[in-house]
Design a protein around this motif. Structure first.
Motif, mmCIF file in Angstrom:
data_model
loop_
_atom_site.group_PDB
_atom_site.id
_atom_site.type_symbol
_atom_site.label_atom_id
_atom_site.label_comp_id
_atom_site.label_asym_id
_atom_site.label_seq_id
_atom_site.Cartn_x
_atom_site.Cartn_y
_atom_site.Cartn_z
ATOM 1 N N GLN A 440 6.986 7.755 -39.724
ATOM 2 C CA GLN A 440 6.173 7.727 -40.938
ATOM 3 C C GLN A 440 7.063 7.401 -42.134
ATOM 4 O O GLN A 440 8.125 8.010 -42.308
ATOM 5 C CB GLN A 440 5.478 9.076 -41.163
ATOM 6 N N LYS A 443 4.973 3.735 -48.454
ATOM 7 C CA LYS A 443 4.839 2.330 -48.842
ATOM 8 C C LYS A 443 5.914 1.938 -49.851
ATOM 9 O O LYS A 443 6.250 2.701 -50.748
ATOM 10 C CB LYS A 443 3.438 2.118 -49.422
ATOM 11 N N LYS A 465 5.760 -6.502 -31.633
ATOM 12 C CA LYS A 465 4.752 -5.690 -32.332
ATOM 13 C C LYS A 465 3.389 -5.903 -31.688
ATOM 14 O O LYS A 465 2.936 -7.043 -31.540
ATOM 15 C CB LYS A 465 4.702 -6.027 -33.828
ATOM 16 N N ALA A 492 1.508 -1.738 -45.891
ATOM 17 C CA ALA A 492 0.465 -1.174 -45.035
ATOM 18 C C ALA A 492 0.290 -1.991 -43.768
ATOM 19 O O ALA A 492 0.042 -1.447 -42.678
ATOM 20 C CB ALA A 492 -0.845 -1.078 -45.810
ATOM 21 N N ASN A 494 2.453 -3.331 -42.017
ATOM 22 C CA ASN A 494 3.519 -3.105 -41.050
ATOM 23 C C ASN A 494 3.216 -1.939 -40.125
ATOM 24 O O ASN A 494 3.976 -1.685 -39.178
ATOM 25 C CB ASN A 494 4.844 -2.839 -41.768
ATOM 26 N N SER A 495 2.148 -1.206 -40.372
ATOM 27 C CA SER A 495 1.791 -0.108 -39.485
ATOM 28 C C SER A 495 1.369 -0.662 -38.132
ATOM 29 O O SER A 495 0.806 -1.772 -38.025
ATOM 30 C CB SER A 495 0.650 0.716 -40.084
ATOM 31 N N TYR A 514 5.643 4.029 -32.662
ATOM 32 C CA TYR A 514 4.607 3.711 -33.631
ATOM 33 C C TYR A 514 5.124 3.913 -35.057
ATOM 34 O O TYR A 514 5.900 4.834 -35.323
ATOM 35 C CB TYR A 514 3.381 4.589 -33.393
ATOM 36 N N LEU A 515 4.669 3.071 -35.972
ATOM 37 C CA LEU A 515 5.022 3.152 -37.390
ATOM 38 C C LEU A 515 3.746 3.346 -38.202
ATOM 39 O O LEU A 515 2.774 2.605 -38.025
ATOM 40 C CB LEU A 515 5.750 1.898 -37.853
ATOM 41 N N GLU A 516 3.764 4.373 -39.098
ATOM 42 C CA GLU A 516 2.659 4.619 -40.019
ATOM 43 C C GLU A 516 3.191 4.516 -41.440
ATOM 44 O O GLU A 516 4.140 5.217 -41.809
ATOM 45 C CB GLU A 516 2.055 6.010 -39.788
ATOM 46 N N VAL A 517 2.593 3.638 -42.238
ATOM 47 C CA VAL A 517 2.993 3.443 -43.634
ATOM 48 C C VAL A 517 1.990 4.186 -44.510
ATOM 49 O O VAL A 517 0.783 3.889 -44.466
ATOM 50 C CB VAL A 517 3.061 1.953 -44.003
ATOM 51 N N LYS A 518 2.470 5.185 -45.291
ATOM 52 C CA LYS A 518 1.620 6.058 -46.083
ATOM 53 C C LYS A 518 1.641 5.650 -47.555
ATOM 54 O O LYS A 518 2.633 5.064 -48.056
ATOM 55 C CB LYS A 518 2.099 7.515 -45.969
#
Length: 1167
Positions: A440, A443, A465, A492, A494-495, A514-518
């Motif tokens: 995580q 942004k 990806k 965003a 890139n998530s 996994y990647l999460e962009v907040k």
């Protein structure tokens, strides 16, 4: 290729790979042990499989199984030596540990094991040191050699550190150095202590006594007193230039190892105490690594490098000269790594690699290689291996070539030993990063996605990806050598899911993360600026916007610290409220909103009362020679009104760099009219003041120069006095630069005799504040004037001051000197004052010298003891108190001034009349008899006249110290003893004796004595017990008592019962039962026991009742049981009470009837 194998293995526990041994922990090369504790020599290693351990001692195999005192810890190579049965010194030596498995052998350093030692100091007594004041002194410490060396310090008997200074200091070798000794250095407890840090023991040297004497004290008496000591000097010690006590000579050398601490020392002696300074030839000291100790006597440089080599100068300097010494420092170096120790190699079959062992040292070290602990030249040949000095090159390695290589680098000052293994492995790739791990990020922040992998050969990493359609290369992706994928600015889009693929010739491995962009956390409504009003309520808001999946927290700070612990502060969900505001609540409040990924802050200032900002825009207008107008613009008040402005000036011509207060104006004004002085280069500045304090000064104004002019004033404080009998010193307080008004300020000094209407004598004086007039008459009044003059004129007409030329000793003595005797101890002296012109100075007063020539009594010796009484001012008489009666005195009178005393008046004499005498010197009692005794005495020491007689008083004193009537007896003067008759025998008397002169009786001396007892009376008192009539009377009384007792016992045997049961119930001792007077029974009768017989009654065969068998004998109830009479009836026993140790149980068992024999024994007690 190089792979950090051990790092990879530490990241995952499930990889089980072969690995040669690696030493992970070992004892230091120089291992000093405590002889009181078991010895532990560490050797820990890892490897797959786990290595086995062996040891060598002093170069040969150490068979641990053969020594019962040594064992090795399980799964370890650490040795534990039990010293309970063998001394620790038996195990000293050089130890080396070997760790081996099937893939290789690693060895430890050579571990030199030595026992710490703290030997005792010699107890030899140290002779006192006697030294002359001012010379140098060295107190040796010289502790016993210990391992490691001890720490030295000096203390006194009270365990207080001895004070040290630039004059007295401790050298690096522990000796105490005195550059020069003072009288206060004398003491008998200079004690050197040595603390041995390894055993935490302290040794104490015998105390050293130092006695410092000045030259006057070193005489024949002192020489005889200290004949067993060494006197350092017999000549006066004069001030002298410094010389070095340590080091000696003009130069010396010092070698230090690289990385160690360099300590250079220079201690000098001299008087006064020299100051030490240090310089280095051709370069400066390294500022961050250099310090001085021991009052500049020690120069210390830590972490020495080759750049510290060179010549160092120390200089000792005092006012009489200097001394110099040069220390040449050379830096050597034990071997040290240049690029670190060689690193382990993990190679796949067919790969190439290099082991590098690169180090340096001074002198240049030699390098040797070993494989598995065996010199490489004796190891099996390997065509894939080539040794080139500090490098081993591996080419096309094959399976089975795994080994541990040792690199040994050494020179004269040490060695480096490093183990590095070459592990030849064939392993398919594996990804060590956990599968499905979620990353995580916020942004617009950096994102790093890991793909830690392992394999041999090293696998290649590729990233995809969401699917494996295309490799992630180029913007916005960066692939690092360790497999990490970086997105420099995450957005965003890139998530999503990322796929890491590791591949080598033996296989392929895939891992998903996994990647999460907040969204970032942002404070929308920041706290606003608030003006705090006392007693009101204030609220600060802090609203925030954040990612819905994140949960922010809020923290408030005040002035970068926690909020005060005060119930007035309330923190809400998005606000801070303060009630009942006080002035202490002013400050900076900060709101912090943070999530697990980011944080945002906002701060505001409350209405804080601060110092005002400095004024600005200074401008000079209305410029005149003696005034100017200054205007300015005020700065920010910061919520506190300006109370006033302070204007300061700097005189750039006479006093550059110093600001002086000129004037103040109210805070409502912004202009000031300034009065100026001539010949000053003015610069002005302004400061503002509010309730908090002064602001910083404003920037200076432009320079304003005033033209020179004649002085406006003359010097003050003009004085005239003489330092010699024929001079006059004229002094004054000079004008300041601001008062000079022009260049080349000087003074016109004028004087003339006051009584003579002569012309003024004038001289010009520059750069001085006094002038000496020579050749003046002695102590003559003068008129004085001092006028200021510069190039532009003279000052105003000066005022006239008065003074006198120098004094000289008076030339005349007082006349008409006479003495008047007032009483036997007081006389008054009169004289005519000396004329002022003959005093030749300021009259200070008169001194009367007087002394007792002799006593007028023939028995007193002649002696002269001069005394002086001073009478300040213009006196013509004075009292002489405390004189001795009946004595002849001589005296004279002298006048004195500031210079000294004049000649004495002719000596005259007077006689003191008689006074009362002192007490007799002694009073003793001799020849005491029944009714008489003799008193003897000695005349008074201070007779104070002719003794006309003595008075003797005496009175009896009884045993309670009450006094009886007084008898008085007058005795002639020529008597020194008297016999008193008709006294009472055996009586204490108190005697008082005093002497008399024509002036009366003096104090008395007292004494006490006792007359002796009459022998006839004493004989009658002793013999009355042997008279016939007395013996007959006693026998008759005894017979009557015996008859009464027999009757009592007969009546008791007929009907009386002893209440044994009551005694048992009450548990009381029968000796406390009362006797009844009417029937001679003990205790009380009991109706229910009238017919019961007495138990246990028995009589011994010898006709007496045994005490141990009865509780009811008369002996127990009488006052004595052991009393006896001789055959003639005389008493020889002692009264005795009943034994407290009788057995109570036996008393409960028996109560025998008393027999006549018992009664007789009791009778003996009563008689």
């Amino acid at each position: 290729m190089i792979l950090l194998f051990c790092q990879c293995v530490s990241m995952v526990g499930f990889l089980i790979l072969s690995q040669p041994p690696t030493i992970t922990h070992q004892s230091p090369k120089d291992y000093i042990i405590d002889p009181r504790e078991n010895i532990i020599i560490h050797c820990e290693a890892k490897g797959k499989p786990h290595p086995s351990f062996s040891w060598t001692r002093n170069g040969t195999h150490f068979d641990i199984d053969q020594d019962p005192n040594v064992h090795m810890r399980p799964h370890s190579g650490t040795l534990v030596v039990d010293i309970s049965r063998e001394k620790a010194e038996h195990f000293e030596g050089i130890y080396q540990c070997t760790a081996r498995n099937k893939h290789g052998t690693a060895v430890s350093n050579n571990i030199v094991v030595r026992q710490s030692r703290s030997p005792l100091w010699s107890k030899d007594k140290i002779k006192p040191i006697v030294v002359q004041e001012g010379v140098s002194l060295i107190l040796p410490c010289r502790p016993p050699a210990g391992l490691p060396p001890p720490i030295i310090f000096w203390m006194d008997n009270n365990f207080q550190r001895l004070p040290q200074s630039s004059r007295v200091s401790q050298a690096l070798n522990g000796d105490l150095y005195f550059s020069n000794v003072l009288r206060e250095d004398s003491r008998n407890d200079y004690i050197c202590y040595a603390r041995f840090p390894h055993t935490q023991t302290i040794q104490q040297k015998q105390p050293i006594t130092v006695k410092v004497l000045n030259l006057d004290a070193i005489n024949d008496t002192m020489a005889a007193l200290y004949n067993d000591t060494d006197l350092f000097s017999d000549d006066p010690v004069e001030e002298r230039k410094p010389t070095f006590l340590i080091p000696s000579g003009p130069s010396s050398s010092k070698m230090v190892l690289r990385g160690h601490v360099l300590e250079l020392e220079c201690i000098a002696e001299g008087l006064p105490t020299p100051e030490i300074s240090w310089t280095k030839v051709s370069s400066d000291f390294p500022a961050q690594r250099t310090s001085t100790l021991h009052y500049q006597k020690t120069l210390r440089i830590v972490n020495v490098s080759e750049s510290d080599e060179g010549d160092y100068h120390c200089t000792a300097r005092n006012q009489f000269g200097s001394a110099h010494h040069t220390i040449r420092v050379t830096v050597k170096a034990a071997p040290y790594w240049i690029s670190g120790a060689p690193r382990n190699l993990v190679l796949a079959p067919g790969e190439n690699g290099v082991l590098t062992c690169r180090a340096s040292g001074t002198p240049k070290p030699s390098i040797t290689w070993a494989m598995n602990g065996i010199p490489i030249e004796n190891s099996p040949k390997d065509l894939s291996r080539k040794v080139e000095d500090d490098t081993i090159i591996f080419t096309d390695v094959q399976t089975g070539s795994s080994a541990v290589y040792q690199c040994n680098i050494s020179n004269d000052y040490g060695y480096l030993l490093a183990n590095a293994f070459v592990n030849v492995l064939s392993e398919p790739p594996r990804v060590l990063t956990p599968a499905n791990k979620v990353y995580q990020v916020i942004k617009n922040h950096q994102a790093l996605i890991d793909c830690a992998s392992f394999g041999s050969p090293i696998p290649k990493i590729k990233w995809f990806k969401d699917s494996r359609s295309s490799i992630l290369v180029g913007e916005p992706y960066i692939l690092h050598d360790n497999g990490t994928l970086e997105i420099h600015i995450a957005q965003a889009q890139n998530s999503g899911k990322y796929i890491c693929v590791a591949q080598n010739v033996l296989g392929i491995y895939e891992n998903h993360v996994y990647l999460e962009v907040k969204e970032p956390t942002r404070i929308l409504k920041q706290p606003e600026y608030k003006v705090i009003q006392r007693g009101r309520t204030v609220m600060f808001e802090c609203k925030v916007k954040h990612d819905p999946s994140l949960f922010p927290t809020m923290t408030w700070l005040k002035d970068d610290g926690e909020l005060p612990d005060d119930e007035r502060f309330t923190v809400g969900s998005d606000s801070l409220t303060i009630t009942d505001v006080t002035e202490n609540d002013a400050g900076v409040y900060t709101c912090i909103r943070n999530t697990s990924l980011d944080v945002d802050t906002a701060s505001m200032c409350s209405a804080d009362m601060k110092r005002p900002d400095p004024p600005s825009d200074l401008e000079l207008t209305d410029k005149k020679q003696r005034s100017v107008q200054l205007t300015w613009t005020p700065g920010d008040e910061h919520n506190s009104p300006i109370q006033k402005f302070l204007i300061q000036y700097e005189d750039l011509l006479h006093h550059r760099g110093h600001w002086h207060n000129l004037t103040e104006v109210p805070g409502t004004k912004t202009t000031a009219h300034l009065k100026l002085s001539p010949y000053v280069h003015y610069s002005f500045r302004v400061l503002a003041l509010n309730t908090v304090g002064f602001s910083h000064p404003s920037l200076p104004s432009k320079i304003y120069r005033t033209d020179p002019a004649a002085p406006d004033e003359n010097p003050t404080g003009v004085q005239g006095f003489g330092t010699e009998h024929d001079n006059l010193v004229i002094s004054w307080k000079p004008l300041s630069g601001l008062q000079s008004n022009g260049p080349r300020l000087h003074y016109r000094v004028m004087w003339r005799q006051k009584a003579v209407d002569g012309e003024w004598t004038t001289v010009t004086v520059a750069n001085n504040s006094k002038f000496v007039v020579s050749g003046t008459p002695t102590f003559v009044p003068y008129e004085l004037k001092v006028q200021a003059v510069n190039d532009h004129g003279v000052g105003p007409e000066p005022a006239i001051f008065h003074g006198y030329s120098g004094e000289d000793l008076p030339v005349a003595a007082p006349e008409n000197v006479q003495a008047v005797v007032l009483n036997s101890t007081l006389a008054e002296v009169h004289w005519d004052p000396v004329p002022q012109k003959l005093i030749r100075g300021y009259l200070k007063g008169y001194k009367v010298y007087y002394w007792k020539e002799r006593s007028l009594h023939k028995h007193n010796p002649h002696h002269v003891e001069k005394q002086i009484l001073s009478f300040s001012g213009n006196h013509s008489h004075g009292m002489l108190p405390g004189l001795h009666p009946f004595s002849l005195y001589s005296f004279n009178v002298r006048v004195y001034n500031g210079k000294g005393e004049g000649p004495p008046s002719p000596t005259q004499q007077f006689e003191m009349p008689e006074g009362v005498p002192g007490a007799p010197t002694s009073l003793t009692v001799t020849n005491p008899n029944l009714d008489s005794l003799t008193l003897e005495w000695s005349p008074p020491h201070d007779r104070n006249g002719h003794i006309t007689g003595y008075t003797l008083k005496y009175q009896p004193v009884n045993n309670s110290n009450e006094l009886g009537p007084v008898e008085e007896l007058a005795l002639p003067a020529n008597e020194t003893s008297v016999t008193l008759l008709n006294l009472k025998y055996s009586t204490r008397y108190r005697f008082y004796l005093n002497a008399k002169t024509v002036r009366g009786a003096g104090p008395a001396i007292s004494q006490e004595a006792v007359t002796i007892m009459d022998e006839a009376v004493a004989s009658r008192q002793v013999d009355i017990a042997t008279q016939g009539w007395f013996i007959g009377l006693m026998c008759a009384i005894a017979l009557l008592i015996l008859i009464l007792l027999i009757i009592c016992f007969i009546q008791r045997n007929k009907g009386g019962k002893y209440p044994v049961k009551e005694k048992e119930d009450a548990h009381t001792d029968p000796e406390f039962q009362p006797m009844k007077e009417d029937d001679c029974t003990f205790g009380e009768y009991s109706d229910n026991e009238d017919h019961k017989p007495l138990k246990g009654s028995r009589t011994p065969s010898n006709g007496t009742v045994k005490r141990d068998d009865s509780d009811d004998s008369l002996v127990d109830y009488g006052e004595g049981g052991d009393g006896q009479f001789n055959e003639d009836g005389s008493f020889i026993g002692q009264y005795s009470g009943k034994s407290a140790s009788r057995d109570i149980a036996e008393g409960h068992e028996s109560s025998e009837a008393p027999s006549p024999i018992n009664a007789m024994n009791s009778l003996n007690s009563f008689v």
